[in-house]
Design a protein around this motif. Sequence first.
Motif, PDB file in Angstrom:
ATOM      1  N   LYS A   2      17.073  48.258 -28.335  1.00  0.00           N
ATOM      2  CA  LYS A   2      18.358  49.221 -28.013  1.00  0.00           C
ATOM      3  C   LYS A   2      17.964  50.111 -26.814  1.00  0.00           C
ATOM      4  CE  LYS A   2      19.192  52.842 -30.847  1.00  0.00           C
ATOM      5  NZ  LYS A   2      19.486  53.291 -32.477  1.00  0.00           N
ATOM      6  N   HIS A   4      18.934  53.485 -24.988  1.00  0.00           N
ATOM      7  CA  HIS A   4      19.936  54.747 -25.056  1.00  0.00           C
ATOM      8  C   HIS A   4      20.349  54.862 -23.470  1.00  0.00           C
ATOM      9  CE1 HIS A   4      20.113  56.194 -28.879  1.00  0.00           C
ATOM     10  NE2 HIS A   4      18.583  55.915 -29.194  1.00  0.00           N
ATOM     11  N   LEU A  28      18.602  43.603 -23.815  1.00  0.00           N
ATOM     12  CA  LEU A  28      18.684  44.856 -24.009  1.00  0.00           C
ATOM     13  C   LEU A  28      20.138  45.107 -24.641  1.00  0.00           C
ATOM     14  CD1 LEU A  28      17.375  46.514 -20.783  1.00  0.00           C
ATOM     15  CD2 LEU A  28      16.529  46.353 -22.841  1.00  0.00           C
ATOM     16  N   GLU A  29      20.431  45.846 -25.821  1.00  0.00           N
ATOM     17  CA  GLU A  29      21.866  46.356 -26.365  1.00  0.00           C
ATOM     18  C   GLU A  29      21.867  47.785 -25.825  1.00  0.00           C
ATOM     19  OE1 GLU A  29      23.152  48.144 -30.432  1.00  0.00           O
ATOM     20  OE2 GLU A  29      21.549  46.860 -30.677  1.00  0.00           O
ATOM     21  N   VAL A  31      23.387  51.106 -25.481  1.00  0.00           N
ATOM     22  CA  VAL A  31      23.941  52.502 -26.461  1.00  0.00           C
ATOM     23  C   VAL A  31      24.371  53.666 -25.481  1.00  0.00           C
ATOM     24  CG1 VAL A  31      23.724  53.733 -28.532  1.00  0.00           C
ATOM     25  CG2 VAL A  31      22.636  51.638 -28.375  1.00  0.00           C
ATOM     26  N   ASP A  47      15.542  59.217 -32.272  1.00  0.00           N
ATOM     27  CA  ASP A  47      14.629  58.269 -31.559  1.00  0.00           C
ATOM     28  C   ASP A  47      13.821  59.055 -30.494  1.00  0.00           C
ATOM     29  OD1 ASP A  47      15.700  55.988 -32.751  1.00  0.00           O
ATOM     30  OD2 ASP A  47      17.240  55.970 -31.558  1.00  0.00           O
ATOM     31  N   ASP A  59      12.792  46.318 -31.692  1.00  0.00           N
ATOM     32  CA  ASP A  59      13.258  45.707 -33.005  1.00  0.00           C
ATOM     33  C   ASP A  59      12.571  46.488 -34.303  1.00  0.00           C
ATOM     34  OD1 ASP A  59      15.067  44.462 -31.309  1.00  0.00           O
ATOM     35  OD2 ASP A  59      13.963  42.568 -31.315  1.00  0.00           O
TER      36      ASP A  59
END
Length: 201
Positions: A2, A4, A28-29, A31, A47, A59
């Motif tokens: 993830k 940011h 990549l997710e 956010v 985070d 992960d």
Amino acid sequence: MKLHWSPKSPYVRKVMICAQELALVERLELVRSVAAMLKPNARLMQDNPLSKIPTLVLDDGFALFDSLVICEYLNDLGQGTLFPRQSAERWQSLRWHALGDGLLDALILWRNEREREVPLKGLIDAFELKTQACLKQLDDEAQALNEVPFSIGHVAIGCALGYLDYRFDAMNWRANAPRLAEWYAETRARPSFETTEPVDG
Ligand SMILES: N[C@@H](CCC(=O)N[C@@H](CS)C(=O)NCC(=O)O)C(=O)O
């Protein structure tokens, strides 16, 4: 993983450029995270206590931050060559990274200052002086930038110049740095740069 992310942050852009160069974007997710110096973001701080983007959460929950660290992590993951291993090339690349990133840091502080009700003239003058000195140095080194393989140094310098175009358009930096302008024209035509141009909104 993830990330940011924000479409306007030049530090996030460095990471996205590396991810594209390394064919890792799909992993990549993204956010959307708002990071502003005056408004620490509680969700982001879970985070990264510094409340800064980019922040990459692996992960297993391990969070990496500072764009350089994330870029090097991605480079290792993708077995890339953005961080040269040979010593002379390596130091040149990291030095260029420091120059590009340092220019970016100065520009961001400059923009913050100029948006204050009463900007401190001494600070604005100092940022301007350092910016012109960096541009002169980079213009002198444009040929050298052309002569070596694309690396993290090129990424950082390209992102700093992209930020100049985005937030300091009126400066017309190309007028005093024609060789650098030529190098940048080629660099920004790479798909990784084209698809990550900063956008408003
Ligand atoms: N050295 C950091 C700088 C990151 C940074 O300052 N990002 C800005 C967004 S462009 C930010 O998160 N600012 C929020 C803050 O400073 O509180 C890096 O390379 O990742």
